[in-house]
Design a protein around this motif. Structure first.
Motif, PDB file in Angstrom:
ATOM      1  N   GLU A 124     -51.532 -16.856  -1.561  1.00 37.20           N
ATOM      2  CA  GLU A 124     -51.738 -17.085  -3.174  1.00 37.20           C
ATOM      3  C   GLU A 124     -52.644 -15.920  -3.353  1.00 37.20           C
ATOM      4  OE1 GLU A 124     -52.886 -20.810  -4.152  1.00 37.20           O
ATOM      5  OE2 GLU A 124     -51.174 -21.706  -3.725  1.00 37.20           O
ATOM      6  N   GLY A 125     -52.583 -15.453  -4.740  1.00 34.05           N
ATOM      7  CA  GLY A 125     -53.562 -14.293  -5.334  1.00 34.05           C
ATOM      8  C   GLY A 125     -53.648 -13.099  -4.783  1.00 34.05           C
ATOM      9  N   GLN A 126     -52.899 -12.789  -3.839  1.00 27.60           N
ATOM     10  CA  GLN A 126     -53.026 -11.268  -3.340  1.00 27.60           C
ATOM     11  C   GLN A 126     -51.359 -10.842  -2.843  1.00 27.60           C
ATOM     12  OE1 GLN A 126     -55.423 -12.406   0.161  1.00 27.60           O
ATOM     13  NE2 GLN A 126     -53.786 -12.148   1.622  1.00 27.60           N
ATOM     14  N   PHE A 127     -51.442  -9.527  -2.940  1.00 32.35           N
ATOM     15  CA  PHE A 127     -50.261  -8.946  -2.389  1.00 32.35           C
ATOM     16  C   PHE A 127     -49.906  -9.138  -1.045  1.00 32.35           C
ATOM     17  CE2 PHE A 127     -50.544  -6.910  -6.749  1.00 32.35           C
ATOM     18  CZ  PHE A 127     -49.259  -6.917  -7.112  1.00 32.35           C
ATOM     19  N   SER A 128     -48.768  -9.373  -0.662  1.00 36.77           N
ATOM     20  CA  SER A 128     -48.407  -9.655   0.915  1.00 36.77           C
ATOM     21  C   SER A 128     -47.215  -8.887   1.109  1.00 36.77           C
ATOM     22  CB  SER A 128     -48.191 -11.176   1.350  1.00 36.77           C
ATOM     23  OG  SER A 128     -49.180 -11.991   0.914  1.00 36.77           O
ATOM     24  N   GLU A 129     -47.238  -8.083   2.296  1.00 33.17           N
ATOM     25  CA  GLU A 129     -46.039  -7.319   2.578  1.00 33.17           C
ATOM     26  C   GLU A 129     -45.108  -8.162   3.520  1.00 33.17           C
ATOM     27  OE1 GLU A 129     -45.451  -4.225   2.079  1.00 33.17           O
ATOM     28  OE2 GLU A 129     -47.553  -3.978   1.061  1.00 33.17           O
ATOM     29  N   VAL A 130     -43.692  -8.441   2.742  1.00 31.62           N
ATOM     30  CA  VAL A 130     -42.789  -9.058   3.496  1.00 31.62           C
ATOM     31  C   VAL A 130     -41.506  -8.185   3.570  1.00 31.62           C
ATOM     32  CG1 VAL A 130     -41.538 -11.498   3.301  1.00 31.62           C
ATOM     33  CG2 VAL A 130     -43.840 -11.359   2.567  1.00 31.62           C
ATOM     34  N   GLY A 131     -41.040  -7.887   4.618  1.00 30.06           N
ATOM     35  CA  GLY A 131     -39.890  -6.990   4.545  1.00 30.06           C
ATOM     36  C   GLY A 131     -39.961  -5.559   3.958  1.00 30.06           C
ATOM     37  N   ASP A 132     -39.172  -5.416   3.004  1.00 27.73           N
ATOM     38  CA  ASP A 132     -39.366  -4.109   2.074  1.00 27.73           C
ATOM     39  C   ASP A 132     -39.885  -4.375   0.625  1.00 27.73           C
ATOM     40  OD1 ASP A 132     -37.155  -5.490   1.145  1.00 27.73           O
ATOM     41  OD2 ASP A 132     -35.980  -4.008   1.073  1.00 27.73           O
ATOM     42  N   ILE A 133     -40.379  -5.634   0.495  1.00 25.69           N
ATOM     43  CA  ILE A 133     -41.170  -5.976  -0.822  1.00 25.69           C
ATOM     44  C   ILE A 133     -42.504  -6.366  -0.591  1.00 25.69           C
ATOM     45  CG2 ILE A 133     -38.909  -6.675  -1.876  1.00 25.69           C
ATOM     46  CD1 ILE A 133     -40.035  -9.610  -1.432  1.00 25.69           C
ATOM     47  N   SER A 134     -43.397  -5.924  -1.634  1.00 20.07           N
ATOM     48  CA  SER A 134     -44.698  -6.584  -1.697  1.00 20.07           C
ATOM     49  C   SER A 134     -44.881  -7.500  -2.927  1.00 20.07           C
ATOM     50  CB  SER A 134     -45.753  -5.136  -2.082  1.00 20.07           C
ATOM     51  OG  SER A 134     -47.195  -5.787  -2.173  1.00 20.07           O
ATOM     52  N   ILE A 135     -45.127  -8.867  -2.604  1.00 19.41           N
ATOM     53  CA  ILE A 135     -45.133  -9.970  -3.274  1.00 19.41           C
ATOM     54  C   ILE A 135     -46.514 -10.536  -3.435  1.00 19.41           C
ATOM     55  CG2 ILE A 135     -44.277 -11.476  -1.416  1.00 19.41           C
ATOM     56  CD1 ILE A 135     -42.753 -12.854  -3.580  1.00 19.41           C
ATOM     57  N   LYS A 136     -46.763 -10.774  -4.937  1.00 18.95           N
ATOM     58  CA  LYS A 136     -48.007 -11.589  -5.199  1.00 18.95           C
ATOM     59  C   LYS A 136     -47.710 -12.955  -6.149  1.00 18.95           C
ATOM     60  CE  LYS A 136     -52.194 -11.177  -7.964  1.00 18.95           C
ATOM     61  NZ  LYS A 136     -53.146 -10.157  -8.733  1.00 18.95           N
ATOM     62  N   VAL A 137     -47.925 -14.056  -5.592  1.00 17.77           N
ATOM     63  CA  VAL A 137     -47.913 -15.278  -6.580  1.00 17.77           C
ATOM     64  C   VAL A 137     -49.110 -15.920  -6.842  1.00 17.77           C
ATOM     65  CG1 VAL A 137     -45.807 -15.615  -5.091  1.00 17.77           C
ATOM     66  CG2 VAL A 137     -47.910 -16.874  -4.271  1.00 17.77           C
TER      67      VAL A 137
END
Length: 457
Positions: A124-137
């Motif tokens: 939560e609250g930070q960008f995480s590298e997952v596969g070929d995407i960078s996601i933030k929730v």
């Protein structure tokens, strides 16, 4: 071992804390990770214990008592030498069987965690590298944290450097089936932004982009990519550590054959792409129309010349890009092959390293004549850090092709070998580490002769 396990917990606390993992999963993680610490812990343990034990013997004049009864240092070390050889054989078996098993089990454990608790990969609250995407929730909810809110995604493009695609959604859900290597991210009520790269320089300053709205949008993430992320500093899983010696030899032979075939095939492909092979077959001149020219371009008019030059420049640029891309590909393949060869030699290095560090620590303890946890610990850690960092630098150089993999794996051990022989000789002959008199005595004789000559004059 306990100290290094604690260090492991502190290094990877961000990977374990706050992820709703059960204690048994954390315990299994540490259990599977612990065997990988043995090549680091065992040589240091042998070095520290040998210095402390033989330092205690020398400090309490046990060696003096042994020598008075005719027991030499080699005889005093004999039973420990047998034990160290047995321990080295056990270390070799451990490196060849247990460590590959632990690597395999830890890989499967991470895959199972990603499947049963897919939200582990997203914080939560930070960008995480997952596969070929960078996601933030902004927020996660649900039993396994599978429901997401206020999602921002930067999608990577393999053909362009940078983030040119941004996806925003109000809600999302992570789903994964048992046994599947695919993680599905279902986004709801969001927008899709894609930056447009224009060939017109004037339009680039306007930063054009395409925007679209969606009610539902699904992104499939390959979990095999997540599994290849190691929990070590460089976040890279070294698959070569999962193989035994027999398997490593087969992999090395296979990789070498494929690499050699690629090297031989690439020049032929470049030659075909250049069109040289088709010149002779396509060029069929009529002898009656031939006329001598100083420059072949003079045969064509200005428009044709410009087209020919543009085509030639385009072909050359394409060939250069292909060569540069293939160069990087060859470097990666060579690096992978070097890693497999280093992993093969490491199976033997740990066994020989235990023997050599014993012959460094035991005579060193007898020479410094100090036991306990004070000076012996400082000396042992200093020697081991030198041994360890030499090994790291040599292996990094070997991976990059600056050293042969054989020397990269064995360099630190080869450097410690003469040190062990020299210390054993000094301890056997009852000499210190540095014989000061052997240095000062020749200097004193030189000055005495010099002053004697001056007096005679």
């Amino acid at each position: 071992m306990f100290i290094f396990v604690l260090q492991t917990i502190w290094l990877y606390i961000s990977e374990l804390a706050g992820k709703d993992l059960d204690l048994d999963i954390i315990f299994r993680f540490l259990l599977y990770f612990s065997p990988k610490l043995i090549p680091l812990v065992l040589p240091l343990t042998i070095l520290v214990s040998s210095i402390m034990v033989f330092g205690n013997f020398a400090e309490k004049y046990e060696f003096a008592a042994m020598k008075s009864t005719g027991i030499s240092l080699q005889r005093a070390m004999r039973s420990l030498m047998v034990f160290i050889f047995l321990l080295s054989g056990t270390a070799f078996y451990f490196a060849n069987n247990v460590i590959p098993w632990s690597e395999y089990k830890s890989l499967n454990l991470r895959r199972n965690i990603a499947q049963l608790k897919p939200a582990v990969a997203i914080a939560e609250g930070q960008f995480s590298e997952v596969g070929d995407i960078s996601i933030k929730v902004a927020k996660k909810s649900g039993d396994n944290g599978q429901f997401l809110e206020d999602i921002i995604i930067h999608k990577k493009n393999p053909n362009r450097a940078g983030n040119y695609t941004v996806i925003k959604a109000n809600e999302g859900e992570l789903t994964s089936e048992e046994g599947s290597n695919t993680l599905s991210l279902i986004l709801k009520d969001g927008n899709y932004y894609d930056e447009i790269i224009s060939s017109n320089p004037q339009k680039i300053t306007d930063k054009p982009f395409a925007k679209s709205y969606f009610d539902a949008y699904t992104i499939n993430i390959d979990l095999s990519e997540i599994n290849n992320i190691d929990l070590e500093e460089e976040q890279e899983l070294s698959n070569e550590k999962m193989y035994r010696i027999s398997e490593l030899k087969m992999e090395i032979d296979s990789l070498s054959d494929k690499f050699n075939q690629d090297i031989k095939k690439f020049p032929e492909d470049i030659k075909v792409r250049s069109g040289i092979t088709t010149i002779t077959s396509n060029f069929k001149p009529e002898t009656s129309d031939l006329r001598p020219v100083d420059n072949i371009m003079d045969v064509y008019n200005d428009v044709e010349q410009r087209q020919i030059l543009e085509l030639a420049i385009s072909n050359v640029n394409g060939a250069v890009q292909t060569i540069n891309a293939k160069k990087i590909d060859f470097q990666n393949k060579q690096k992978r092959l070097n890693k497999y060869e280093i992993a093969l030699h490491d199976k033997y290095v740990i066994a020989f390293g235990c023997i050599i560090l014993f012959f460094v620590g035991a005579p060193l303890g007898a020479i410094i004549r100090k036991g306990g946890m004070g000076l012996p610990m400082v000396v042992a850690i200093t020697i081991f850090l030198t041994y360890h960092f030499l090994g790291i630098f040599a292996k990094n150089s070997a991976e990059n092709g600056k050293l042969l993999p054989f020397f990269g794996a064995w360099l630190s051990t080869f450097i410690m070998l003469p040190l062990g022989i020299w210390l054993t000789y000094r301890a056997t002959t009852d000499q210190g580490i540095f014989d000061v008199s052997s240095i000062t005595e020749p200097i004193n004789r030189f000055f005495k002769k010099l002053f004697k000559i001056k007096r005679q004059k």
